[in-house]
Enzyme design. Structure first.
Site, PDB file in Angstrom:
ATOM      1  N   ASP A  89       0.889  -1.232  -0.055  1.00 19.42           N
ATOM      2  CA  ASP A  89      -0.027  -0.040  -0.031  1.00 19.42           C
ATOM      3  C   ASP A  89       1.088   1.123  -0.105  1.00 19.42           C
ATOM      4  OD1 ASP A  89      -2.245   1.593   0.228  1.00 19.42           O
ATOM      5  OD2 ASP A  89      -3.000   0.625   1.730  1.00 19.42           O
ATOM      6  N   TRP A  90       0.498   2.421  -0.502  1.00 17.84           N
ATOM      7  CA  TRP A  90       1.053   3.572  -0.588  1.00 17.84           C
ATOM      8  C   TRP A  90       1.852   4.046   0.483  1.00 17.84           C
ATOM      9  CZ3 TRP A  90       0.010   1.129  -4.711  1.00 17.84           C
ATOM     10  CH2 TRP A  90       0.131   1.709  -6.069  1.00 17.84           C
TER      11      TRP A  90
END
Length: 761
Positions: free
Chosen positions: A235-236
């Protein structure tokens, strides 16, 4: 003249330097992977979903503050999941794949299938259900649909990401059985059935270990047990430490780290703390993803058929709507009746949640306009009723008075209630499940002047319904995407017969919910104290009343269920058959649900669990036999001692139902259990040893020779009726010498365990 033909990708990572391989394992920017120009490796673009394409025009920001190109906003998962229809979900996935391909995006980041552990999770609108079977089956349908168009998906958020507050640091502390049976099971279903091109690891820690650094999660479970063949992307901003994460199996870090973590990987290889083979594997998976996207690039050309996709969005939204209540047949509305449309959501629709999934729609239907199209402008009147924007300074009393006056003058009042956008968003959780008091006050006032009132809800997760016993009709409209206004009118006027059913229980109050005392991080830890008992499993085990149960949803027709049969097939799956009849006057669709239970189980289990379902369309008066398969592996529980899935033998009760509490037909089927797989040790209990096919007879014979009935109480001073076996059953076999004396010396126990654990022929 320059040859524009792209250089073929290298056959293996052997053509790349260490530095080039490391560079492939992190992003070049917010949405692009890194190219290696020398080797002809292009960048690919990935972008947010999951219910539409969120391709930002310039720059980038994870929470969606930047402008995005217009795309069809389909119903978010909270709505789409309520269709319970794999065929419909697949078609939505195909449309998402087409839009993604037209925009030359390689991977659409979705679907999200995390479990709705609590209605307070701020991101519940992006998730499908409180049940892992619904999440897994529908998630797999979305993946198959999207990837059929030559673009990838990213199954997220892996794993146990069930809250937003402190999501980047907190530890989800979950026991093995609920982790396996509830929080990982949906992911397993999607991976095994649909093979998403990527899986996105979550921000949080799981039992103290960051998901991005957990080799048990990313390698042992995901790859070795489930057979995942794709790439794991973070995930970012989810990477805590890059070198441990790549060693754990986290292949691609997003977004860009500016080269910092690439250099850390190179340095770790050179100092010997990281095997270069690990980098080869991760870089190879990135290359595989690039090959997949390049193989289909340009095969789907624009322009987008905006009208066709909007029509599909309207169909999906209509199928997502759940009719909770309809007393007196107030719905569908008479098209000649005068309608008071009340509530700001009718004019300013709430159609999606806030955060990284915000789509810029190609168009946007308003329920007010669509109702007027059915009833006629002359029979449709509107009052705002309340404010939903902080910038709206209108006087609440004046808005309410105008709405009440309007409601009193019309044949029927349709009141649109819901949660303002600020109440539900990525990044933070809700504090309660109540509708704004201003809206509830308005509804009370409307009911006083017009009892023929219909409530239409707009919300991304369940809300309390204190008015349920006073309002004749309640329509759960969720967040329905850009065509939700038209779909709502379709259902209100009977153009579409509602068929949606709840994929999450609506409780009477927040204090009744399973995670009420353990939701949210305390000192960085979230204790999943409810264990297996999530959603309807909790309410059934506690025998709690609910507002509306899991699986509930009404129709404008009625359905009768015939007798059910259940049988075990050659493949070990349980085949369930039942005849469903549409006993009403109009065509409709019923979601038939199969729940199983094992009353004789030796392990803790919920009262019943969903194991199969089917969406069945029937004309008025039509009957059809519905055949559903309960997979054998779905009957298994996670055996902690054996560290394996185990099907317990016995007579399973199979309930065919219209909801988790509306059981219509029952059958019983005998299922053969798995062979004993749990090894015995000195810590095994006396009861476990006696139940063992090899050790049991030996121990029973030895005990019978000692004391003339040590365990049956015959020589005991215990009161009559005391069960000595029950009293001593939990005693570890390694300590039985304390009560058996010389009859069970340590060496005899070791010989017994060796015999029990030896391969049996």
């Amino acid at each position: 003249m320059t040859d524009s033909t792209p250089t073929p990708l290298p056959a293996s990572v052997a053509d790349l330097t260490l530095e080039e391989k490391a560079s492939l394992t992190s992003g070049a920017s917010f949405w692009y992977t890194k190219p290696v120009d020398r080797a002809g490796i292009p960048p690919i673009m990935v972008t947010d979903g999951p219910h539409g394409l969120r391709k930002q025009r310039e720059g980038g920001d994870h929470l969606g503050l930047g402008d995005s190109v217009p795309a069809t906003c389909f119903p978010p998962a909270v709505g789409l999941g309520s269709s319970w229809d794999t065929e419909l979900v697949t078609r939505v996935g195909e449309a998402l794949g087409v839009e993604t391909a037209i925009e030359n995006v390689g991977v659409l980041l979705g679907p999200g299938i995390n479990i709705k552990r609590s209605p307070l999770c701020g991101r519940n609108f992006e998730y499908l259900s409180e049940d892992p079977l619904v999440s897994g089956v529908l998630g797999a349908a979305l993946v198959r649909g999207i990837q059929s168009k030559g673009v990838g998906t990213s199954l997220k958020h892996f794993a146990a990401n069930n809250q937003e507050n402190d999501r980047m640091r907190s530890s989800s502390d979950v026991d093995e059985r609920p982790l396996r049976e509830i929080y990982l099971r949906g992911f397993q279903r999607v991976v095994e059935d649909a093979q998403p091109w990527t899986v996105m690891c979550s921000y949080n820690r799981i039992n103290g270990v960051y998901a991005s650094e957990d080799p048990w999660l990313l390698t042992q479970v995901l790859r070795e047990e489930w057979g995942f063949e794709g790439l794991v992307v973070s995930d970012w901003g989810a990477v805590n430490e890059r070198v441990p994460s790549i060693a754990a199996g986290m292949d691609l870090e997003m977004p860009s780290s500016g080269g910092r973590t690439d250099a850390e990987i190179v340095a770790a290889v050179k100092d010997g703390s990281l095997d270069e083979g690990v980098v080869d594997v991760a870089a190879g998976r990135v290359l595989d993803l690039v090959r997949k996207t390049q193989a289909t690039a340009g095969t789907i050309a624009g322009p987008l058929d905006v009208d066709a996709h909007h029509a599909l969005a309207r169909e999906a939204a209509g199928r997502a709507i759940v009719l909770l209540k309809n007393e007196g047949g107030i719905l569908p509305l008479d098209r000649t009746a005068s309608v008071a449309v009340i509530g700001a959501f009718a004019e300013n629709p709430r159609y999606q949640g806030a955060g990284s999934s915000m789509i810029s729609p190609t168009r946007l239907d308003k329920a007010l306009d669509e109702i007027a199209a059915y009833a006629g402008a002359e029979n449709t009147a509107y009052a705002q009723g309340f404010t939903i924007s902080p910038r709206d300074t209108a006087d609440a009393a004046e808005l309410r008075a105008a709405a009440v006056e309007l409601a009193a003058a019309q044949d029927v009042a349709v009141v649109f209630l819901g949660l303002p956008a600020a109440a539900e968003s990525e990044g933070y959780d809700r504090e309660h499940i109540d509708l704004p008091s201003e809206q509830l006050t308005l509804l009370d006032a409307v009911l006083e002047v017009n009892p023929r009132t219909v409530v239409v809800l707009s919300n991304g997760s369940v809300v309390a319904l204190p008015f349920a016993d006073r309002v004749p009709a309640i329509v759960e409209g969720w967040l329905l995407g850009q065509a939700g206004g038209g779909a709502t009118a379709d259902v209100l006027f009977g153009e579409v017969n509602p068929s949606g059913k709840l994929t999450e229980t609506i409780p009477l109050r927040l204090a009744d919910t399973p995670a009420y005392l353990s939701f949210g991080a305390l000192d960085g830890h979230v204790r999943y104290g409810e264990g297996l008992f999530v959603g309807y499993r909790w309410y059934d085990a506690r025998e709690l009343e609910v507002a509306y149960p899991f699986g509930h949803g009404l129709s404008y027709t009625t359905f009768a269920y015939g007798d059910a049969t259940a049988s075990v097939g050659a493949d070990g799956d349980v085949e369930v058959r039942v005849t469903i009849t549409n006993t009403g006057a109009v065509a409709g669709r019923e979601v038939v649900q199969v729940y199983t239970s094992l009353p004789s189980s030796d392990v803790q289990r919920p009262v019943r669990e969903l194991k199969a379902f089917a969406s069945v369309a029937l004309e008025a008066g039509e009957s059809r036999e519905v055949v559903m398969a309960v997979r054998r592996q779905d009957l298994a529980y996670w055996n902690v001692r054996a560290q394996a899935w185990t099907v317990e033998g016995g007579d399973y009760v199979v309930d065919v139902a219209a909801s988790s509490r509306d059981l219509r037909a029952r059958a019983t089927v005998s299922v053969e259990g798995d062979a004993q797989t749990t090894p015995l040790s000195r810590e095994s209990s006396l009861a476990e040893v006696i139940a063992h096919p090899v050790a049991g007879p030996i121990v029973q014979q030895a005990l019978a020779q000692m004391g003339g009935g040590l365990l049956d109480g015959a020589s005991s001073v215990m009161p009559e009726g005391v069960d000595m076996m029950q009293m001593m059953g939990s005693f570890p076999i390694g300590r039985v010498g304390m009560i058996a004396g010389d009859g069970f010396p340590p060496e005899a126990i070791d010989q017994l365990l060796a015999a029990a654990n030896a391969p049996q022929h």
